[in-house]
Each structure stands twice: as structure tokens, then as C-alpha cells.
Design a protein around this motif. Sequence first.
Motif, PDB file in Angstrom:
ATOM      1  N   LEU A   1      57.907  65.489  79.013  1.00  0.00           N
ATOM      2  CA  LEU A   1      56.764  66.794  78.426  1.00  0.00           C
ATOM      3  C   LEU A   1      55.507  66.269  78.016  1.00  0.00           C
ATOM      4  CD1 LEU A   1      59.172  67.515  74.999  1.00  0.00           C
ATOM      5  CD2 LEU A   1      58.866  68.559  77.481  1.00  0.00           C
ATOM      6  N   VAL A   2      54.389  66.780  77.912  1.00  0.00           N
ATOM      7  CA  VAL A   2      53.185  66.659  77.671  1.00  0.00           C
ATOM      8  C   VAL A   2      52.722  67.071  76.760  1.00  0.00           C
ATOM      9  CG1 VAL A   2      50.675  67.077  78.476  1.00  0.00           C
ATOM     10  CG2 VAL A   2      52.679  66.121  80.297  1.00  0.00           C
ATOM     11  N   GLY A   3      52.415  66.528  74.981  1.00  0.00           N
ATOM     12  CA  GLY A   3      52.367  66.507  74.126  1.00  0.00           C
ATOM     13  C   GLY A   3      50.654  67.075  73.865  1.00  0.00           C
ATOM     14  N   THR A   4      50.316  67.848  73.439  1.00  0.00           N
ATOM     15  CA  THR A   4      48.626  68.031  73.012  1.00  0.00           C
ATOM     16  C   THR A   4      48.052  68.437  71.511  1.00  0.00           C
ATOM     17  OG1 THR A   4      48.985  70.373  73.053  1.00  0.00           O
ATOM     18  CG2 THR A   4      48.427  69.235  75.280  1.00  0.00           C
ATOM     19  N   SER A   5      47.125  67.559  71.160  1.00  0.00           N
ATOM     20  CA  SER A   5      46.055  67.261  70.344  1.00  0.00           C
ATOM     21  C   SER A   5      44.579  67.456  69.772  1.00  0.00           C
ATOM     22  CB  SER A   5      46.541  66.572  69.259  1.00  0.00           C
ATOM     23  OG  SER A   5      46.070  66.033  67.823  1.00  0.00           O
ATOM     24  N   ARG A   6      44.284  68.228  69.197  1.00  0.00           N
ATOM     25  CA  ARG A   6      42.606  67.953  68.573  1.00  0.00           C
ATOM     26  C   ARG A   6      42.573  67.016  68.000  1.00  0.00           C
ATOM     27  NH1 ARG A   6      39.911  72.290  70.760  1.00  0.00           N
ATOM     28  NH2 ARG A   6      41.214  74.098  71.129  1.00  0.00           N
ATOM     29  N   HIS A   7      42.701  66.703  67.352  1.00  0.00           N
ATOM     30  CA  HIS A   7      42.859  65.480  66.336  1.00  0.00           C
ATOM     31  C   HIS A   7      43.726  63.395  67.322  1.00  0.00           C
ATOM     32  CE1 HIS A   7      42.437  68.078  63.407  1.00  0.00           C
ATOM     33  NE2 HIS A   7      44.351  68.730  63.877  1.00  0.00           N
ATOM     34  N   ASN A   8      43.934  63.147  67.630  1.00  0.00           N
ATOM     35  CA  ASN A   8      44.375  62.060  68.165  1.00  0.00           C
ATOM     36  C   ASN A   8      45.683  61.793  68.928  1.00  0.00           C
ATOM     37  OD1 ASN A   8      47.417  61.405  66.082  1.00  0.00           O
ATOM     38  ND2 ASN A   8      44.952  61.126  64.635  1.00  0.00           N
ATOM     39  N   TRP A   9      46.091  60.506  69.919  1.00  0.00           N
ATOM     40  CA  TRP A   9      47.200  60.797  70.693  1.00  0.00           C
ATOM     41  C   TRP A   9      48.394  60.361  69.774  1.00  0.00           C
ATOM     42  CZ3 TRP A   9      42.479  58.181  72.972  1.00  0.00           C
ATOM     43  CH2 TRP A   9      41.916  58.406  74.129  1.00  0.00           C
ATOM     44  N   THR A  10      48.705  60.337  68.869  1.00  0.00           N
ATOM     45  CA  THR A  10      49.164  59.720  67.930  1.00  0.00           C
ATOM     46  C   THR A  10      50.651  61.207  67.649  1.00  0.00           C
ATOM     47  OG1 THR A  10      48.906  58.040  66.742  1.00  0.00           O
ATOM     48  CG2 THR A  10      50.288  58.669  65.833  1.00  0.00           C
ATOM     49  N   ASP A  11      49.039  62.270  67.398  1.00  0.00           N
ATOM     50  CA  ASP A  11      49.623  63.982  66.727  1.00  0.00           C
ATOM     51  C   ASP A  11      49.914  64.414  68.406  1.00  0.00           C
ATOM     52  OD1 ASP A  11      49.115  63.269  64.451  1.00  0.00           O
ATOM     53  OD2 ASP A  11      46.972  64.483  63.710  1.00  0.00           O
ATOM     54  N   ALA A  12      49.720  63.878  69.452  1.00  0.00           N
ATOM     55  CA  ALA A  12      49.672  64.592  70.459  1.00  0.00           C
ATOM     56  C   ALA A  12      51.638  64.229  70.896  1.00  0.00           C
ATOM     57  CB  ALA A  12      49.225  64.116  71.637  1.00  0.00           C
ATOM     58  N   VAL A  13      51.797  62.801  70.547  1.00  0.00           N
ATOM     59  CA  VAL A  13      53.188  62.612  70.770  1.00  0.00           C
ATOM     60  C   VAL A  13      54.084  62.858  69.822  1.00  0.00           C
ATOM     61  CG1 VAL A  13      54.683  60.363  70.534  1.00  0.00           C
ATOM     62  CG2 VAL A  13      52.432  60.275  71.639  1.00  0.00           C
ATOM     63  N   ASP A  14      53.597  63.011  68.760  1.00  0.00           N
ATOM     64  CA  ASP A  14      54.551  64.018  67.299  1.00  0.00           C
ATOM     65  C   ASP A  14      54.824  65.341  68.029  1.00  0.00           C
ATOM     66  OD1 ASP A  14      54.910  62.090  65.504  1.00  0.00           O
ATOM     67  OD2 ASP A  14      53.096  61.982  64.526  1.00  0.00           O
ATOM     68  N   ASN A  15      53.527  66.157  68.335  1.00  0.00           N
ATOM     69  CA  ASN A  15      53.894  67.216  69.087  1.00  0.00           C
ATOM     70  C   ASN A  15      54.985  67.198  70.054  1.00  0.00           C
ATOM     71  OD1 ASN A  15      52.101  68.066  66.763  1.00  0.00           O
ATOM     72  ND2 ASN A  15      50.198  68.395  67.921  1.00  0.00           N
ATOM     73  N   ALA A  16      54.554  66.581  70.286  1.00  0.00           N
ATOM     74  CA  ALA A  16      55.677  66.597  72.034  1.00  0.00           C
ATOM     75  C   ALA A  16      57.290  66.325  71.245  1.00  0.00           C
ATOM     76  CB  ALA A  16      55.539  65.473  73.069  1.00  0.00           C
ATOM     77  N   VAL A  17      57.990  65.599  70.363  1.00  0.00           N
ATOM     78  CA  VAL A  17      58.921  65.427  70.168  1.00  0.00           C
ATOM     79  C   VAL A  17      59.246  66.631  69.269  1.00  0.00           C
ATOM     80  CG1 VAL A  17      59.881  64.121  68.408  1.00  0.00           C
ATOM     81  CG2 VAL A  17      58.449  62.723  69.925  1.00  0.00           C
ATOM     82  N   LEU A  18      58.219  67.101  68.326  1.00  0.00           N
ATOM     83  CA  LEU A  18      58.533  67.991  67.326  1.00  0.00           C
ATOM     84  C   LEU A  18      59.552  69.456  67.793  1.00  0.00           C
ATOM     85  CD1 LEU A  18      55.953  67.948  64.939  1.00  0.00           C
ATOM     86  CD2 LEU A  18      58.100  67.313  64.051  1.00  0.00           C
ATOM     87  N   GLU A  19      57.957  69.454  69.465  1.00  0.00           N
ATOM     88  CA  GLU A  19      59.009  70.594  70.049  1.00  0.00           C
ATOM     89  C   GLU A  19      60.225  70.517  70.745  1.00  0.00           C
ATOM     90  OE1 GLU A  19      57.662  74.327  71.636  1.00  0.00           O
ATOM     91  OE2 GLU A  19      56.578  73.036  70.449  1.00  0.00           O
ATOM     92  N   ALA A  20      59.838  69.332  71.669  1.00  0.00           N
ATOM     93  CA  ALA A  20      61.176  68.393  72.324  1.00  0.00           C
ATOM     94  C   ALA A  20      62.589  68.962  71.067  1.00  0.00           C
ATOM     95  CB  ALA A  20      61.115  67.698  72.970  1.00  0.00           C
ATOM     96  N   ALA A  21      62.288  69.338  69.527  1.00  0.00           N
ATOM     97  CA  ALA A  21      63.737  68.967  68.789  1.00  0.00           C
ATOM     98  C   ALA A  21      63.590  70.572  68.319  1.00  0.00           C
ATOM     99  CB  ALA A  21      62.766  68.169  67.521  1.00  0.00           C
ATOM    100  N   LYS A  22      62.740  71.445  68.762  1.00  0.00           N
ATOM    101  CA  LYS A  22      63.495  73.007  68.364  1.00  0.00           C
ATOM    102  C   LYS A  22      64.674  73.418  69.388  1.00  0.00           C
ATOM    103  CE  LYS A  22      58.770  74.123  67.695  1.00  0.00           C
ATOM    104  NZ  LYS A  22      57.826  75.292  67.616  1.00  0.00           N
ATOM    105  N   SER A  23      64.491  72.508  70.616  1.00  0.00           N
ATOM    106  CA  SER A  23      65.950  72.871  71.659  1.00  0.00           C
ATOM    107  C   SER A  23      66.771  71.890  71.758  1.00  0.00           C
ATOM    108  CB  SER A  23      65.304  73.980  72.995  1.00  0.00           C
ATOM    109  OG  SER A  23      64.104  72.776  73.200  1.00  0.00           O
ATOM    110  N   VAL A  24      66.690  70.852  71.787  1.00  0.00           N
ATOM    111  CA  VAL A  24      67.381  69.389  72.015  1.00  0.00           C
ATOM    112  C   VAL A  24      67.439  68.650  70.619  1.00  0.00           C
ATOM    113  CG1 VAL A  24      67.041  67.431  73.045  1.00  0.00           C
ATOM    114  CG2 VAL A  24      65.856  69.352  74.148  1.00  0.00           C
TER     115      VAL A  24
END
Length: 66
Positions: free
Chosen positions: A8-31
Amino acid sequence: MVVKVIELVGTSRHNWTDAVDNAVLEAAKSVDDILGVEVTNFTANVDNGHIAEYKADVKIAFQVHH
């Protein structure tokens, strides 16, 4: 145990850590049963000399149930 990996590719307007967190959070919705994450690359979009969007390419591993 069988483990599957998705990319996956996670994105954030704030930093790379948030981008990683966003990818994991999105995956957790269906996995279920996410075991870990590997960050393979960091990139960003630049607008007018400033980073406008941080991007993190990640591989997410999760357990597959039979």
C-alpha cells in the motif's frame, strides 16, 4: 501459519510517520490479524518549495485463516 503480504501507499500532509499509520489504519478496515509492517520507501510531493504531501510505501503482513 500462512501469512499474506499486501503493498500500500499511505499519505499524510504532516509527516512520514502519519503516512505509515494511515496505510495501516486503512488496511485494518478490511484485513484482520495484521502482524507487522515493512516500510520500503519514503517519497513526497513538493509544491512551491515545500513538502505538500508525504508518502510511505509499505508492505503489510497478516495471518490467513483457512
